[in-house]
Design a protein around this motif. Structure first.
Motif, PDB file in Angstrom:
ATOM      1  N   SER A   1      25.463  -9.655 -43.123  1.00  0.00           N
ATOM      2  CA  SER A   1      24.297  -9.931 -43.955  1.00  0.00           C
ATOM      3  C   SER A   1      24.385 -11.352 -44.481  1.00  0.00           C
ATOM      4  CB  SER A   1      24.263  -8.931 -45.116  1.00  0.00           C
ATOM      5  OG  SER A   1      23.196  -9.235 -45.992  1.00  0.00           O
TER       6      SER A   1
ATOM      7  N   PHE B   1      27.816  -5.920 -54.314  1.00  0.00           N
ATOM      8  CA  PHE B   1      27.864  -4.459 -54.228  1.00  0.00           C
ATOM      9  C   PHE B   1      28.786  -3.876 -55.288  1.00  0.00           C
ATOM     10  CE2 PHE B   1      27.411  -5.809 -49.611  1.00  0.00           C
ATOM     11  CZ  PHE B   1      26.023  -5.762 -49.676  1.00  0.00           C
TER      12      PHE B   1
ATOM     13  N   LEU C   1      34.173  -5.905 -54.893  1.00  0.00           N
ATOM     14  CA  LEU C   1      32.846  -5.638 -54.323  1.00  0.00           C
ATOM     15  C   LEU C   1      31.713  -6.415 -54.989  1.00  0.00           C
ATOM     16  CD1 LEU C   1      33.339  -1.844 -53.576  1.00  0.00           C
ATOM     17  CD2 LEU C   1      33.186  -3.709 -51.909  1.00  0.00           C
TER      18      LEU C   1
ATOM     19  N   TYR D   1      23.888   4.153 -49.826  1.00  0.00           N
ATOM     20  CA  TYR D   1      25.335   4.133 -50.024  1.00  0.00           C
ATOM     21  C   TYR D   1      26.037   4.124 -48.663  1.00  0.00           C
ATOM     22  CZ  TYR D   1      24.314   5.845 -54.789  1.00  0.00           C
ATOM     23  OH  TYR D   1      23.847   6.006 -56.068  1.00  0.00           O
TER      24      TYR D   1
ATOM     25  N   ASP E   1      28.011   1.378 -53.081  1.00  0.00           N
ATOM     26  CA  ASP E   1      26.565   1.163 -53.217  1.00  0.00           C
ATOM     27  C   ASP E   1      26.231  -0.190 -52.614  1.00  0.00           C
ATOM     28  OD1 ASP E   1      23.957   0.778 -53.971  1.00  0.00           O
ATOM     29  OD2 ASP E   1      24.240   1.468 -56.040  1.00  0.00           O
ATOM     30  N   VAL E   2      25.529  -0.184 -51.488  1.00  0.00           N
ATOM     31  CA  VAL E   2      25.186  -1.452 -50.833  1.00  0.00           C
ATOM     32  C   VAL E   2      23.705  -1.784 -50.993  1.00  0.00           C
ATOM     33  CG1 VAL E   2      27.110  -1.485 -49.197  1.00  0.00           C
ATOM     34  CG2 VAL E   2      24.985  -0.316 -48.561  1.00  0.00           C
TER      35      VAL E   2
ATOM     36  N   HIS F   1      30.436  -9.533 -53.477  1.00  0.00           N
ATOM     37  CA  HIS F   1      29.564  -9.401 -52.296  1.00  0.00           C
ATOM     38  C   HIS F   1      28.192  -8.841 -52.684  1.00  0.00           C
ATOM     39  CE1 HIS F   1      33.195 -10.143 -50.021  1.00  0.00           C
ATOM     40  NE2 HIS F   1      33.765  -9.057 -50.495  1.00  0.00           N
TER      41      HIS F   1
ATOM     42  N   LEU G   1      34.281  -4.995 -46.181  1.00  0.00           N
ATOM     43  CA  LEU G   1      34.033  -4.430 -47.517  1.00  0.00           C
ATOM     44  C   LEU G   1      35.060  -3.387 -47.922  1.00  0.00           C
ATOM     45  CD1 LEU G   1      30.166  -3.830 -47.697  1.00  0.00           C
ATOM     46  CD2 LEU G   1      31.496  -5.728 -48.628  1.00  0.00           C
TER      47      LEU G   1
ATOM     48  N   ILE H   1      29.736  -5.304 -43.492  1.00  0.00           N
ATOM     49  CA  ILE H   1      28.339  -5.519 -43.143  1.00  0.00           C
ATOM     50  C   ILE H   1      28.125  -6.965 -42.727  1.00  0.00           C
ATOM     51  CG2 ILE H   1      27.530  -3.699 -44.706  1.00  0.00           C
ATOM     52  CD1 ILE H   1      26.465  -5.962 -46.471  1.00  0.00           C
TER      53      ILE H   1
END
Lengths: 375, 375
Positions: free
Chosen positions: A184, B48, B43, B68, B63-64, B46, A118, A182
Motif C-alpha cells: 500500500s 494500523f 503497527l 481486520y 485493524d487495517v 503503518h 505487518l 500489505i
C-alpha cells in the motif's frame, strides 16, 4: 556427483555432496505448485483475486481491493545446528542471532513483492519439552525474536511452540516464521511488471553467509582440524563468523518507499546465490560491472571448498544479500538511502535488452536461464 | 505423576506420561507472549493497530482500516507418526488425510476470530530429500492439501519444502500451515466482546480424535497386543479410526456469516479438550445440558487409558470439535445451517452469569478457571 560420504580436504565439495538432493524434491515442488495454482479460483467468491505474477515469486500476493495482501512461510534451515555446536564449544548461546536469521528468512522474502511486513508468527518446534530447559537459550530466542521484530517494525502476533519428540530430533529445534504484510499504495507492487532495459541493479551488503549454504558450511567444518574454532581472521572463528545474523532489509525497502523510490523488482539472494538475479521470467540481460567486497567467511568457504568463482557465486551470496532493480535515475539515491538505513549498497550494474543471462564482468562469469530452474 | 517409561495395560495413562511436559514449555510461552505483546506498538507507524482482545485468542487480529486482518501458524503435531506406522502395516498412504489435518489445525483456529480464510501456506520440513522419494505418499500430501483448500475456498499461496537432515528425524516430516484471512465486514469479529449470559452454546461434531491427543493415542497403541490393527468396531482398526481427517469448520462459519448469524465467540476444541470452552477471560458460567455422541475411537481411548469422564473431557474433544457461542434466538438456525453444510451440530447448553466455570450436567463435571491456564 558421486555419493561418497567422506571427502578429503583436497577434494572440491559440491552442494549435492553436502547433503541436499534437489532432484528428489523438485518433482514434488512442481506437483505442489501446479495444485496450488489451481486453487486461485477460490478467491473471486470472496470478491478478491490473486496477482498471478506473484506465483513463483518469493511471496504470494492477493488483491483485496484497497491494497494487496502478501503472505509467506519460511524456514531457517540448518543454521541452528551450527549454533548448537558453537554453544557446546564456547558455552555461549547464539539463539538471539538465530531468531533474527529466522525472521530475516521470512521478512526479506516478503518485501521482494513491495510489501510492508505487518505481522510475524513464530514456529518453534522442539525435539522435546527438554529443549526449553536451557532457560538462557530460550530467553535468547525470545529476546532475539523481539529485537528483530523491533528492527522491522513488525508486530509479533503469536505462534506455535510444539514439542515434537519422534519428529524433530532430541535436543534440536525446527525454526520457521510466517509473515503477513500489505502492499500500500498498490503502486508499490514489485513483481517485475515494470522491470526492463535501463534499470539499475543496486546490491545490498550481506552480513556473511546469512542462512543459505549452511549444509556446505557444516561439511567444511568437519574437514577442518579445529572445526568451527578455526580462526579465519585474527580473533574471529569460523563458527562465530558463520553465526553473524542475517541482515534485515525491510528498513531499507520501507525507507525507499517513504522517499518515493520506485522498485521495479527485487531479489532476495538466498539459495542458488547470484543465480537468483535471474529469477524473473522476462528475457533480459543483467550486466554486473562492480562486484561488492566478499565477507571473510565466504572467501574462506570458497577457498576451503575449492570453489572457483562460478561455483561460489552460484551457491553463496558473496557479499550481496539483496538486489534492487530501480529506474537508473534513482540508483544513486537508492544507495544513499540504504546506507542511511545502515546497510551498505552499491550500484552494481544494469538491465539490458538481450537474452536471459547474468554477466558478472569483473569475474568473466555468465549464467543463463539453464542455470536456474526455480519455477 | 511419576516418570515411568513403561506402563502396563492396567495402569491409567496421563497426558504427561504420554510425553508432553507443559511445565517446561510454559515459562517460555509466557516470556514469548510478553515480548510479543510489546511489539504491538509498531503497527500505528503503518497507520494500523492490533485488536488487543485477540492476544491470547487462537489467531492474531490487526485493524487495517476497511477490515481486520487475521493470521496464524499451526503445527500438525505427531499425527504423522501414526500415518507412518499405519503405512508400514497396511501399505497404504494416509497423507491425503494428514494434509487435511494440517490445514484444519490452521483454518479451524483462524475462523474462531470471525475470519474468512483466504491464503494457506504449506510448511513441509522433511528429515531428508529421501522423504520425497515415495512418490505415492508425496502425491497424496499434495492432493490432500489441495482438496482441503478446495473445501475451505482458500488459495494455496505456496510454501516451503526444506530437507532438514539433522533437525527433523530421518524418514519423518514436520508439517505445519500458516493461514491469513480477513474479517469483513468488521462486525464479524468474534473475539468475545459480545459474549454474555443468555448466549447459546452450539457444539459441532468432530470426526474423531482430530489432531490433538495423539501422544496419548500412540502410547496406548504400544500397550495393545495388536497395536494399531486392533479392531475397535467390526472392520475398523484403531489406526484407521485415529487417522480420520480433522473436520474443516470454515464452510460452517462462512455459511453462518452468509445467513447473517452473529457469532459472539468461538472455541476450537483441541488440546485441553472441553476446557477450551473456558477460553475467554470473562467470568461466565457455561452450562452444558446435552452431550454429543462420543466417536468410537475416543470411547476406546478413554477406556484403554482408564480415564474417568473428567480426564477424558479435559484431554480429548469427546465428539465436539468446535464450539459456537450465538445469541439464543439464533441457536436452532445455527444447527440447521451447520447440518446443511455437512457438519452435525447440537444446541448443547447456554452461557449464564456466574463464576467462571464449565458445568457438564449430564456427566456431573465441573471445570473452573484453575483447570485452564492458557494465557
Amino acid at each position: 556427483m558421486t555419493a561418497t560420504s567422506h571427502t578429503s580436504a583436497d577434494t572440491p565439495l559440491s552442494y549435492e555432496q553436502a547433503g541436499v538432493n534437489y532432484d528428489l524434491i523438485d518433482p514434488l515442488k512442481v506437483a505442489a505448485q501446479r495444485a496450488a495454482a489451481a486453487t486461485a479460483g477460490h478467491l473471486p467468491a470472496h470478491g478478491f483475486q490473486e496477482v498471478p505474477a506473484s506465483r513463483g515469486e518469493s511471496a504470494y500476493v492477493v488483491d483485496v481491493g484497497p491494497f494487496y495482501l502478501a503472505s509467506i512461510v519460511e524456514c531457517l534451515g540448518s543454521k541452528a545446528l551450527v549454533a548448537d555446536e558453537m554453544q557446546r564449544l564456547t558455552g555461549r548461546s547464539y539463539y538471539a542471532g538465530i531468531a533474527q536469521d529466522t525472521i530475516a528468512m521470512a521478512v526479506n522474502d516478503l518485501i521482494t513483492v513491495g510489501a510492508t511486513p505487518l505481522v510475524v508468527q513464530a514456529y518453534w518446534a522442539a525435539g522435546g519439552s527438554e529443549w526449553f530447559k536451557d532457560a538462557e537459550r530460550a530467553q535468547a530466542l525470545v529476546q532475539g525474536w523481539k529485537a528483530a521484530c523491533d528492527v522491522c517494525g513488525v508486530a509479533w502476533g503469536g505462534g506455535e511452540t510444539p514439542a515434537l519428540a519422534g519428529i524433530v530430533e532430541a535436543g534440536r529445534i525446527d525454526l520457521a516464521a510466517s509473515c503477513t504484510g500489505i502492499i500500500s499504495p498498490k503502486t508499490r507492487l514489485s513483481v517485475g511488471d515494470d522491470l526492463g532495459p535501463g534499470d539499475a541493479i543496486v546490491l545490498l551488503a550481506s552480513s556473511g553467509i546469512h542462512a543459505n549454504g549452511l549444509s556446505l558450511a557444516r561439511k567444511l567444518a568437519e574437514r577442518l582440524p579445529d572445526g568451527y574454532l578455526t580462526e579465519i581472521e585474527p580473533g574471529l572463528t569460523y563458527g562465530d563468523a558463520l553465526l553473524a545474523p542475517t541482515t534485515l532489509y525491510s528498513p531499507v525497502t520501507e525507507a525507499l518507499a517513504s522517499a518515493g523510490v520506485k522498485l521495479n523488482y527485487c531479489a532476495n539472494i538466498t539459495g542458488h546465490g547470484w543465480r537468483k538475479l535471474l529469477r524473473h521470467p522476462k528475457a533480459l540481460t543483467y550486466r554486473i560491472r562492480n562486484v561488492p567486497p566478499v565477507p571473510a567467511v565466504l572467501k574462506f568457504m570458497a577457498q576451503q571448498a575449492r570453489h572457483d568463482d562460478r561455483e561460489a557465486y552460484s551457491t553463496l551470496n558473496m557479499g550481496a544479500g539483496f538486489a534492487l532493480f530501480v529506474p537508473a535515475e534513482q540508483a544513486a539515491r537508492t544507495v544513499e538511502i540504504a546506507r542511511a538505513a545502515g546497510v551498505d549498497a552499491w550500484v552494481a550494474g544494469s538491465v539490458e535488452a538481450g537474452p536471459k543471462q547474468l554477466l558478472v564482468e569483473p569475474l568473466s562469469l555468465r549464467f543463463s536461464d539453464d542455470d536456474l530452474q526455480l519455477r
